[in-house]
Enzyme design. Structure first.
Site: not given
Length: 458
Positions: A235, A295, A338, A288, A292
């Site tokens: 996740h 990333v 990432r 969900e 904010r």
């Protein structure tokens, strides 16, 4: 507009906000723990304040320390970045009480969307498709068993206040449910301080699609298209891209409009992301809302040309959105890897001193990082050390640019996830756009054989 913004974060996202503030002519304040005294965000901010020891709980997660730093330096706004206190309704409320602007949604909206069970109900009321599930937290094993039987196995247990895979368990049979329920509740309590969990029908091999939104304080809301986030491990996202190859233009417009309407329904302001699961049949289900900055926001910035962080700041200052929905164009393709300080095979963290660091530029390449030669990657915080983002006229060019950038990147002194990223980028299914959230299972390390097993005795 604000005169001075305190950045309640560290690492690459703190630097990202500093860059936006400099372009807007706004002074910045960096906060740092004792472990981050020599970090770049401290060097490049106009002012800096040490807020505590290395442990996050005593520094970056300390609301009193953050507010004190803002008051001491005269900051009139706080940008929370992502992680840490970025989705803290409490911090937003304290900012309000202290007459400091919180650069994010209203506290009541953060609290609503942070409670996964309440958020489900709010989205369902707003016309957003949600997965069948329990109506709020389950009150014990008996109710969980009843709900699971009604939904049909497999089901997934989720923490009401959860995120990042913590407090989450997939249950495939009634026999597994009691133990999985207790484990999820313990994890939720330990991670979030709230042990409540709820149940949903589990979707096999879905894609993870999210929609970026911006809303101002004048009732204007726009969506900035979708991002594909299906390449993830436990996740945790590894590679993100925009747009998704799985969506048609019709689906994109319909889902974007649905999310924008839902954001208006809950009076959403500032930047936010509405996340969905897309099943193999092309049906979307609300997962969900992240209240904010994400990333992976750079991939959206690449294909829209919109600086999301600047928009956040302008919105918080009371300005109207700089764009209308009809003005937004989606051009080309963007991808983000990432880069984590971890073993690419075992995924074990790899903190330490980076002896050499070099990432090539070139057409369509952006690097967001706090790393430099001779810097220390701390064991106290998240393992993300850099985000490499590439842009191309199409997906093939974005992939090609990502490959050559990663192949020419030099990071010495620690292990990184770059070899794993290169494996994924060379995978035929990935290149063809044929993948789901289960894709990374093929790269997971093999479980160790237990003593006395048939394999060992043979």
């Amino acid at each position: 507009m604000f005169n001075k913004i305190l950045i309640a974060n560290r690492g690459e996202i703190a630097l990202r906000v500093i860059c936006a503030c400099r372009e807007l002519g706004i002074k910045t304040v960096a906060v740092y723990s004792e472990a981050d005294e020599h970090s770049l965000h401290v060097r490049f901010a106009d002012e800096d304040v040490c807020i505590g020891p290395a442990r996050s709980l005593d520094s970056y997660l300390s609301v009193p320390a953050i507010i004190s730093a803002a008051e001491i330096t005269g900051a009139d706004a706080i940008h929370p970045g992502y992680g840490f206190l970025s989705e803290s309704a409490y911090l937003a409320e304290v900012c309000e009480a202290c007459h400091i602007k919180f650069i994010g949604p209203y506290p009541n909206v953060i609290r609503l969307m942070g409670d996964k069970a309440r958020a489900r109900r709010a989205m369902k009321k707003a016309g957003v498709p949600v997965l069948p599930g329990s109506d709020g937290p389950v009150q014990g094993e008996d109710q969980a068993t009843k709900v699971a039987k009604e939904l049909g196995y497999p089901v997934i247990i989720k923490a009401v206040a959860g995120g990042g895979g913590r407090g989450m368990r997939v249950v495939r049979s009634a026999d597994e449910l009691p133990k999985s329920l207790r484990t999820a509740q313990r994890e939720a309590e330990a991670a979030f301080g709230v042990g409540d969990v709820y149940l949903e029908k589990y979707v096999e091999a879905p894609r993870h699609i999210e929609i970026q939104v911006l809303g101002d304080h004048h009732g204007n809301v726009v969506h900035l298209g979708e991002r594909e986030c299906s390449i993830q491990r436990r996740h945790q996202k590894l590679i993100e891209e925009a747009p998704s190859v799985a969506l048609t233009e019709k689906q994109r417009k319909r889902l974007g409009a649905t999310v924008a309407d839902a954001a208006r329904a809950v009076q959403y302001t500032n930047a936010g992301t509405f996340e969905f699961l897309m099943d193999p049949g092309g049906h979307f289900y609300f997962l969900e809302t992240n209240t904010r900055l994400q990333v992976e926001h750079p991939v959206t910035e690449f294909i829209t040309g919109i600086d999301i962080v600047k928009e956040q700041i302008r919105i918080a200052a009371g300005q109207r959105l700089s764009v209308k929905q009809g003005d937004i164009e989606f051009r080309g393709h963007a991808m983000e890897c990432r880069i984590n300080a971890e073993d690419p095979v075992t995924f074990a963290p790899s903190p330490g001193v980076i002896s050499a660091f070099s990432v090539p530029g070139g057409p369509g390449v952006r690097v967001d990082t706090f790393v430099h030669s001779d810097c220390t990657v701390s064991p106290y915080y998240d393992s993300l050390i850099a985000k490499i983002i590439t842009y191309g006229r199409d997906r093939s060019e974005a992939i090609a640019r990502m490959r050559r950038t990663l192949e020419m990147t030099v990071i010495e002194g620690i292990k990184t996830s770059i070899p794993l990223h290169l494996k994924v980028l060379a995978d035929r299914d990935f290149v063809a756009g044929k993948f789901s959230t289960a894709f990374m299972e093929r790269y997971m390390p093999e479980p160790k054989e237990k003593k006395g097993s048939l394999a060992e005795s043979a």
